[in-house]
Motif scaffolding. Structure first.
Motif, PDB file in Angstrom:
ATOM      1  N   ASN A  10      21.542  11.272  -4.587  1.00  0.00           N
ATOM      2  CA  ASN A  10      20.164  10.853  -4.844  1.00  0.00           C
ATOM      3  C   ASN A  10      19.530  10.041  -3.725  1.00  0.00           C
ATOM      4  O   ASN A  10      18.364   9.660  -3.833  1.00  0.00           O
ATOM      5  N   ARG A  12      18.377  10.696  -0.734  1.00  0.00           N
ATOM      6  CA  ARG A  12      17.158  11.236  -0.126  1.00  0.00           C
ATOM      7  C   ARG A  12      15.938  11.036  -1.026  1.00  0.00           C
ATOM      8  O   ARG A  12      14.853  10.683  -0.550  1.00  0.00           O
ATOM      9  N   ALA A  13      16.113  11.249  -2.333  1.00  0.00           N
ATOM     10  CA  ALA A  13      14.996  11.056  -3.266  1.00  0.00           C
ATOM     11  C   ALA A  13      14.564   9.596  -3.304  1.00  0.00           C
ATOM     12  O   ALA A  13      13.370   9.287  -3.316  1.00  0.00           O
ATOM     13  N   TRP A  14      15.528   8.676  -3.290  1.00  0.00           N
ATOM     14  CA  TRP A  14      15.187   7.251  -3.333  1.00  0.00           C
ATOM     15  C   TRP A  14      14.443   6.828  -2.077  1.00  0.00           C
ATOM     16  O   TRP A  14      13.502   6.040  -2.149  1.00  0.00           O
ATOM     17  N   GLU A  16      12.541   8.738  -0.364  1.00  0.00           N
ATOM     18  CA  GLU A  16      11.198   9.286  -0.526  1.00  0.00           C
ATOM     19  C   GLU A  16      10.354   8.400  -1.438  1.00  0.00           C
ATOM     20  O   GLU A  16       9.179   8.155  -1.163  1.00  0.00           O
ATOM     21  N   TYR A  17      10.964   7.895  -2.514  1.00  0.00           N
ATOM     22  CA  TYR A  17      10.231   7.022  -3.429  1.00  0.00           C
ATOM     23  C   TYR A  17       9.853   5.703  -2.753  1.00  0.00           C
ATOM     24  O   TYR A  17       8.786   5.148  -3.016  1.00  0.00           O
ATOM     25  N   ALA A  35       7.580   9.758 -10.090  1.00  0.00           N
ATOM     26  CA  ALA A  35       8.628   9.074  -9.331  1.00  0.00           C
ATOM     27  C   ALA A  35       9.205   7.918 -10.146  1.00  0.00           C
ATOM     28  O   ALA A  35      10.422   7.686 -10.144  1.00  0.00           O
ATOM     29  N   HIS A  38      11.647   9.214 -12.748  1.00  0.00           N
ATOM     30  CA  HIS A  38      12.921   9.584 -12.138  1.00  0.00           C
ATOM     31  C   HIS A  38      13.746   8.344 -11.812  1.00  0.00           C
ATOM     32  O   HIS A  38      14.965   8.320 -12.040  1.00  0.00           O
ATOM     33  N   GLN A 250      18.629  17.549 -13.207  1.00  0.00           N
ATOM     34  CA  GLN A 250      17.557  17.794 -12.245  1.00  0.00           C
ATOM     35  C   GLN A 250      16.624  18.896 -12.739  1.00  0.00           C
ATOM     36  O   GLN A 250      15.397  18.788 -12.633  1.00  0.00           O
TER      37      GLN A 250
END
Length: 320
Positions: A10, A12-14, A16-17, A35, A38, A250
């Motif tokens: 996760n 990469r997603a964090w 991005e957030y 966001a 998630h 996901q």
């Protein structure tokens, strides 16, 4: 799942957030809200499995920032609501267009089955709707008022009953997707069977025009709302039961965002259709031209909002 694997999966997603919160003016409220959802999901998982870890503290701090931003933006709620219905919902229709088409085809298939069943077996209407509804309908036909059932109750009482029931049914179509998308498929077809049986029965009684006009004064909005709710339920269920290359969670997140948006958007549509059914459909003495124009207006709205507007918006966003 080990903590390191959870972080690597996760990270990469964090990141991005984090970037989104630093440049929040570039993102819509719905994007920030997605966001935030998630993050809350990941935070709940981390606190359950790694309660005293650094990753739990990191996610808690990041989720708190989002909460603060979203709370501070609350005075803009009316513009955000407008953005929800004119942007988020419209794009959800576009991204779910295959589910919407499949839902329409299921309804049509069910309609054909219902019409043929009533044509072959004249008792099918009674068996499907029950003796009470059949008896009341036959009494109204004998009185010369085949659609008299729409005027049997006071307007306000009828509106509350119909609106609450239809909203509940629409949301149940959506939620049932978590049980099984095949159950939603069944309910979609059942709705079509009901319509086909209803129209064929009244055609057999010599009131085919009444069956096509009266129910569709409100049905021009109510039926598409049911179709869309079923499409939302199917999308939700397919994400949960058939995640593909994504993890099940996901896939569920991705499908739930689009599906929930569509389901919530149908609440005011069901409510407005109930107004028409309670206050307008009962007036069978109105000129046929007026009644047909009401149907056409509803169909034009649905066509533009669910088909034309989403494709235009998708092309516009693709250019950017």
């Amino acid at each position: 799942m080990t903590e390191s694997r959870f972080v690597n999966q996760n990270r990469r997603a964090w990141e991005e957030y984090e970037g989104m919160i630093d440049a929040m003016h570039l993102y819509s409220p719905s994007q920030l809200g997605e966001a935030y959802l998630h993050l809350c999901s990941d935070l709940a998982f981390a606190q359950s499995h790694y309660p005293d870890s650094q990753v739990s503290k990191y996610l808690d701090a990041l989720a708190s920032q989002y909460h603060h931003v979203l709370y501070r933006r609350q005075p803009q709620r009316w513009s955000e609501l407008w953005n929800f219905f004119t942007h988020d919902v419209v794009l959800s229709f576009y991204h779910s267009r295959r589910y919407l088409l499949f839902s329409v085809l299921l309804l049509v298939f069910g309609f054909i089955i219902g019409a043929l069943s009533q044509h072959i077996n004249h008792d099918f209407f009674e068996e499907f709707f029950g003796y009470g509804y059949y008896s009341e309908t036959m009494n109204n036909i004998r009185k010369g008022s085949p659609m008299g059932i729409y005027g049997d109750s006071p307007e306000w009482e009828m509106y509350l009953q119909i609106a609450l029931n239809n909203i509940k049914v629409g949301l149940m179509f959506f939620i049932s997707g978590l049980l099984s998308p095949f159950y939603v498929i069944y309910k979609d077809m059942e709705t079509g069977v009901m319509m086909g049986c209803f129209d064929m029965f009244f055609a057999q009684q010599g009131f085919g025009v009444d069956a096509l006009v009266a129910p569709n004064e409100h049905g021009a909005l109510e039926i598409p709302a049911c179709v869309i709710s079923c499409a939302a339920g199917m999308r939700l269920g397919m994400g949960w039961f058939f995640p593909g290359k994504l993890t099940r969670m996901q896939a569920l997140r991705e499908s739930a965002q689009q599906a929930l948006t569509m389901a919530l958007a149908m609440i005011p549509v069901f409510a407005f259709a109930a107004i028409i059914e309670s206050y307008i459909t009962r007036h069978q003495e109105w000129p046929m031209t007026v009644r047909v124009m009401i149907i056409i207006a509803g169909l034009l709205f649905i066509t533009y909002y669910v088909i034309i507007m989403p494709h235009r918006m998708a092309r516009k966003e693709a250019l950017h």
